[in-house]
Design a protein around this motif. Structure first.
Motif, short mmCIF file in Angstrom:
data_model
loop_
_atom_site.label_atom_id
_atom_site.label_comp_id
_atom_site.label_asym_id
_atom_site.label_seq_id
_atom_site.Cartn_x
_atom_site.Cartn_y
_atom_site.Cartn_z
N PHE A 1 20.88 -71.66 -53.02
CA PHE A 1 20.36 -71.17 -51.74
C PHE A 1 20.26 -72.28 -50.69
O PHE A 1 19.71 -72.06 -49.61
N ASN B 1 22.23 -73.61 -48.57
CA ASN B 1 22.88 -73.47 -47.26
C ASN B 1 22.52 -72.20 -46.50
O ASN B 1 22.92 -72.05 -45.33
N ASP B 2 21.78 -71.28 -47.14
CA ASP B 2 21.48 -70.02 -46.43
C ASP B 2 20.10 -69.47 -46.78
O ASP B 2 19.90 -68.26 -46.84
N GLN B 3 19.15 -70.34 -46.98
CA GLN B 3 17.79 -69.94 -47.36
C GLN B 3 17.21 -68.91 -46.39
O GLN B 3 16.70 -67.86 -46.80
N GLU B 4 17.28 -69.20 -45.10
CA GLU B 4 16.71 -68.30 -44.09
C GLU B 4 17.42 -66.95 -44.09
O GLU B 4 16.79 -65.89 -43.98
N GLU B 5 18.74 -66.96 -44.22
CA GLU B 5 19.50 -65.71 -44.23
C GLU B 5 19.16 -64.86 -45.45
O GLU B 5 19.07 -63.62 -45.35
N VAL B 6 18.96 -65.52 -46.59
CA VAL B 6 18.58 -64.81 -47.81
C VAL B 6 17.24 -64.09 -47.61
O VAL B 6 17.08 -62.92 -47.96
N ARG C 1 17.64 -61.06 -45.15
CA ARG C 1 18.22 -59.87 -45.77
C ARG C 1 17.18 -59.13 -46.62
O ARG C 1 17.15 -57.90 -46.63
N GLU D 1 19.72 -62.01 -55.30
CA GLU D 1 18.91 -62.30 -54.12
C GLU D 1 17.70 -61.39 -54.09
O GLU D 1 17.72 -60.28 -54.65
#
Length: 261
Positions: free
Chosen positions: A14, A16-21, A24, A223
């Motif tokens: 996670f 590179n995309d913690q906030e996006e995870v 979602r 996720e």
């Protein structure tokens, strides 16, 4: 509105995309996330992430896989970390004889120390057990200062272990293991025997992607956004509407962890 009681958001997958995870998952209806520490470094990372995100909290602890890294100063580090108001549990701690990545006697000693610490601090504990049922219960029974509340997360055991845990007042965490037709049938058979006021749900992301997802995701990374799918599967097995089950499990998580803020 659902709570993911064990999400490994600080896992490297996670990075590179913690906030996006998280976004979602929020859009899917997950409103609270408990980030679980596996070792001291990851526990610190969980606290930092919980400070950044208002809907995240942290559990700090040392997983049995990393029990060999425990030393005389480890408990003091966890004691310091728990002073942050976003730290609401000790864990993930316990025993794992399936992989045996730390000596069993070391696992037991480190598990016992963390249970004692949770009891001393008055914090609930997030526990792990795999293929160590007898020793797991023995360590739990022998601590002098038992935690106020305890949950066995990612339950994969049988009827005997389930009822032994319930008799000790433990709560039960259910993951996407429930959705695995190869390994989860035993859990599906037992799900009706878990009182609703002791049943919580989790993804254990990035692990245990539910196999009942359709269409199947292109990646095997789990996720928190898939927590509603797990809830839906359990609700169906319990002959409940998704809304009714969600209310029960959300209330259970609140009573157990006392989320605030």
């Amino acid at each position: 509105m659902l709570t993911d009681i064990c999400c490994n958001l600080t896992h490297e997958s996670f990075a590179n995309d913690q906030e996006e995870v998280l976004q979602r998952a929020r859009e899917a209806g997950v409103t609270r996330f408990l980030l679980a520490g596996a070792d001291l470094a990851e526990s610190r990372a969980c606290v930092s992430a919980a400070q950044r995100y208002p809907d995240c909290w942290a559990a700090v602890g040392v997983h049995p896989h990393q029990a060999r890294e425990w030393d005389s100063g480890s408990a003091e580090i966890l004691r310091d970390l728990q002073q942050d108001p976003k730290v609401i549990a000790i864990g993930e701690c316990g025993l794992d004889y399936y992989r045996d990545l730390s000596p069993r006697e070391t696992q037991a000693a480190v598990f016992s120390e963390q249970l004692e610490l949770a009891g001393e601090l008055g914090l609930p504990v997030l526990m792990h057990n795999r293929d160590a049922d007898e020793d797991f219960l023995q360590v739990f029974d022998n601590v002098a200062s038992r935690p106020p509340r305890a949950v066995l997360h990612c339950f994969t055991g049988g009827r005997s272990l389930l009822h032994a845990c319930l008799e000790r007042g433990m709560y039960i965490g259910v993951t996407g293991w429930f959705c695995d037709e190869r390994r989860g049938q035993s859990l599906r058979d037992l799900i009706g025997e878990i009182p609703l006021d002791r049943l919580m749900i989790e993804t254990d992301a990035p692990y245990l992607l539910p196999r009942t997802l359709r269409p199947r995701p292109r990646t095997r990374r789990n996720e928190p956004m898939w927590l509603p799918h797990i809830a839906e599967q359990i609700a169906e097995a319990r002959n409940l509407s998704l809304d009714e089950f969600a209310r029960h499990t959300q209330a259970c998580a609140q009573a157990f962890f006392s989320f605030s803020g």
